[in-house]
Design an enzyme around this catalytic site. Structure first.
Site, short mmCIF file in Angstrom:
data_model
loop_
_atom_site.label_atom_id
_atom_site.label_comp_id
_atom_site.label_asym_id
_atom_site.label_seq_id
_atom_site.Cartn_x
_atom_site.Cartn_y
_atom_site.Cartn_z
N LYS A 224 36.66 26.46 64.76
CA LYS A 224 35.40 25.73 64.84
C LYS A 224 35.60 24.48 65.70
CE LYS A 224 32.82 28.14 61.92
NZ LYS A 224 31.52 28.75 62.26
N LYS B 5 24.55 38.37 60.83
CA LYS B 5 24.82 37.84 59.49
C LYS B 5 23.83 38.52 58.53
CE LYS B 5 27.81 34.50 60.69
NZ LYS B 5 27.40 33.10 60.78
#
Length: 337
Positions: free
Chosen positions: A153, A250
């Site tokens: 990230k 997702k």
């Protein structure tokens, strides 16, 4: 069908930080659907970015509890269409849809991957996510969990320097997720530097609605770019084909396995790479994702690996990424409590 709802607060091993938020705990809702002595389980987490709370999901689902009690359950797809007609949020629909698929497979006595006639002999290895932190903390997380693929990230002023520092400690493949924090100029500039550092692809570098910027990145980046925040539901897939190399589906965002299967088919027809990702969720949600593995190019299903304590049993991810699939039907989920 009989409905059950239970809230859990998942405790994380480490603070999970991305470019726009950080958290040490994650609230999640587990839905149970029972019929003929079998119970299927589904999950959806809260998400401030999409304005989803436990209270909002419970309110939506309890509003249709009476309908579910008398619903003539035949397939998950039929139930999904009914839930769409009731205008529930995708997160609430996801929890119910995953429960319906788990229930359906248990009633049939088959795991979902067998019902879908897919072969689990070959499947992509999940990445392991390293959240934003100091370089020393990020290195410590990698050493704590040696893994062949890391999702890193990013979203700082020193992103390339971070990757250079991390690269000194591992030969693993890196995937970069900036969570909408970069500009098109940054993404295009960073891409060749990151490619030389062993980065496989970039995930959602720009804001979700920056389609003009993504068109520039798509044509000028030396690394593939995968859509996440820009690809929420089925109608987004075709638009993403003009601006990304692939999509990250997702289940919570699109509304479960039912639309995810259609999104995979559509993406393949458009020549897109296909990834399925997770939220910070338990083995309930991860076991559903795992049923899709033979259909994917990439997968991010490490959510339960980031927890101090899990709430369920199902799919097990062993050291190095091997997946052990339960023989139990559906997603193979049983609750610990």
């Amino acid at each position: 069908m009989q409905l059950s709802l239970k809230k859990y607060t998942l405790s994380l091993k480490h603070t999970f930080r991305i470019s726009r938020e950080a958290h040490d705990k994650q609230d999640t809702l587990v839905v149970g659907l029972s019929l003929n002595g079998k119970t299927g389980y589904g999950e959806a987490t809260t998400n401030p970015y999409y304005k989803i709370s436990i209270e909002s999901m419970i309110a939506e689902i309890t509003a249709v509890e009476g309908d579910l009690a008398t619903f003539d359950f035949t397939t998950p797809e039929v139930l999904h269409a009914f839930l769409i007609s009731k205008a529930l949020s995708n997160f609430a629909i996801c929890a119910l849809d995953l429960a319906a698929h788990d229930l359906y497979g248990k009633l049939e006595g088959k795991p979902l991957h067998k019902i879908w006639k897919t072969n689990i002999d070959n499947y992509p290895i999940t990445n392991y996510t390293i959240g934003l932190a100091s370089i020393d903390e990020m290195v410590a997380k990698m050493k704590e969990t040696p893994w062949p693929i890391y999702k890193i990230k990013l979203g700082t002023d020193n992103d390339v320097a971070i990757i250079k520092a991390l690269r000194k400690h591992t030969d693993a493949t890196f995937r970069i997720d900036a969570n909408c924090a970069w500009s098109a100029k940054e993404a295009i500039f960073n891409a060749p530097l990151l490619k030389d550092l062993g980065v496989e692809f970039l995930e959602q570098p720009l804001k979700a609605d920056d389609w003009e910027g993504m068109e520039q990145v798509m044509h000028q980046s030396v690394l593939p770019v995968i859509a996440d925040e820009s690809c929420i539901e089925e109608t987004d897939v075709e638009k993403c084909a003009l601006h990304f190399s692939g999509i990250n589906i997702k289940l919570t965002k699109c509304g479960g396995l039912t639309p995810a299967l259609r999104m995979i088919k559509k993406a393949r027809a458009l020549g897109l790479k296909v990834m399925v990702g997770c939220m910070t969720e338990s083995t309930v949600g991860i076991s559903a994702i795992a049923q899709l593995l033979p259909q994917l190019d990439y997968v991010d299903m490490d959510g339960a690996m980031l927890l101090n304590d899990d709430i369920a049993q199902g799919v097990v991810i062993s050291s190095g990424g091997k997946v052990i699939f339960p023989a139990l039907g559906g997603s193979g989920v049983t609750m610990n409590s």
